[in-house]
Scaffold this active site. Sequence first.
Site, PDB file in Angstrom:
ATOM      1  N   LYS A  53       0.808  -1.200  -0.094  1.00  0.00           N
ATOM      2  CA  LYS A  53      -0.043   0.098  -0.003  1.00  0.00           C
ATOM      3  C   LYS A  53       0.944   1.311   0.099  1.00  0.00           C
ATOM      4  CE  LYS A  53      -3.799  -2.378   2.108  1.00  0.00           C
ATOM      5  NZ  LYS A  53      -4.765  -2.823   3.480  1.00  0.00           N
ATOM      6  N   GLN A  97      -4.749  -1.431   9.483  1.00  0.00           N
ATOM      7  CA  GLN A  97      -4.528  -2.835   8.673  1.00  0.00           C
ATOM      8  C   GLN A  97      -5.406  -3.818   9.696  1.00  0.00           C
ATOM      9  OE1 GLN A  97      -3.216  -3.544   5.585  1.00  0.00           O
ATOM     10  NE2 GLN A  97      -4.104  -5.598   5.943  1.00  0.00           N
ATOM     11  N   ASP A 120     -11.064   3.049   3.722  1.00  0.00           N
ATOM     12  CA  ASP A 120     -11.307   1.677   3.434  1.00  0.00           C
ATOM     13  C   ASP A 120     -12.735   1.395   3.370  1.00  0.00           C
ATOM     14  OD1 ASP A 120      -9.228  -0.052   3.249  1.00  0.00           O
ATOM     15  OD2 ASP A 120      -8.820  -0.244   5.302  1.00  0.00           O
TER      16      ASP A 120
END
Length: 286
Positions: A53, A97, A120
């Site tokens: 990422k 995460q 997200d």
Amino acid sequence: MTARIIDGNALSAKLRGELAAQAAELTVQGEQPCLAVILVGSDPASAVYVRNKVAGCEKAGIKSLKFEYGADAEPAEVLAKIAELNADAGVHGILVQLPLPKHFDEKAVLEAISVEKDVDGFHAENVGRLSQGQEAFVPCTPNGVMEMFKSEGISLRGAEAVVIGRSNIVGKPMAMLLTAAGATVTVCHSATRDLNFHTRRADILVAAIGKPKFVTGDMVKPGAVVIDVGINRLPDGKLCGDVDFESAKDVAGAITPVPGGVGPMTITMLLANTVESARRALRRKG
Ligand code: NAD
């Protein structure tokens, strides 16, 4: 029949080129997109995802900030960092995460992220907005799949779509997006009685199960579009999807490979959401 391969690497490269141009434009306007990534613990797969990422951001001209905590970190410490990043006008996206260590309340951590920075798309408010067709950050993996349908010219209106898996990050939002696009959607899961009955009538079949090569060619309707979201590591270290590619490709009309299918699209859509968040921040400044 041998299925057309839907190339996620090629589509990602094209979209990331476009995103890099948009990020450069925003930077000139004083709003360089910036993503903050929080990693807790030492799960090797999570470390790889975070590295990819951050690398994706750098290549697209998106600034990235990385904050790492040990597996025994205090949840309060991580929540304090999220609050600091929420208040930082220079940060447009905040990503924690997953999975988090067991002593964390994952839901509380995700809800602590400001809705405007939830790139997200996991915050309950974004999920609610998505379900009502309001402006929202769409979870990256299903959003990437929708981009694949678009670029392949696959018509969803009236199509029979079957999604295997009902997770918050893939199955459920995938079903919402397909419904919004006009498909007739069936969501299958571990309690589904006759899975093959459903999969065999799917024009669009999305597998998000987490079981290697679970969907075999005999479960696929001839000519169907098969989207394999699964990422599984085999004992020999190789990656494979939830679909048995070898048998399914002889029946399907189009299919995504693993690796090189949905995987790269997920990070691409994360970059897209971060750029979009920066664009919205600039607009708010008027
Ligand atoms: P999850 O474990 O949260 O959900 C799995 C789902 O599969 C559950 O809803 C469960 O009911 C269903 N399921 C399990 N066994 C089943 C069975 N026998 N029959 C029917 N349904 C069954 O998983 P997830 O987070 O949604 O991830 C699914 C897969 O996608 C995993 O392999 C994961 O690694 C992968 N994934 C890939 C990306 C990507 O970027 N490509 C992103 C997220 C997840």
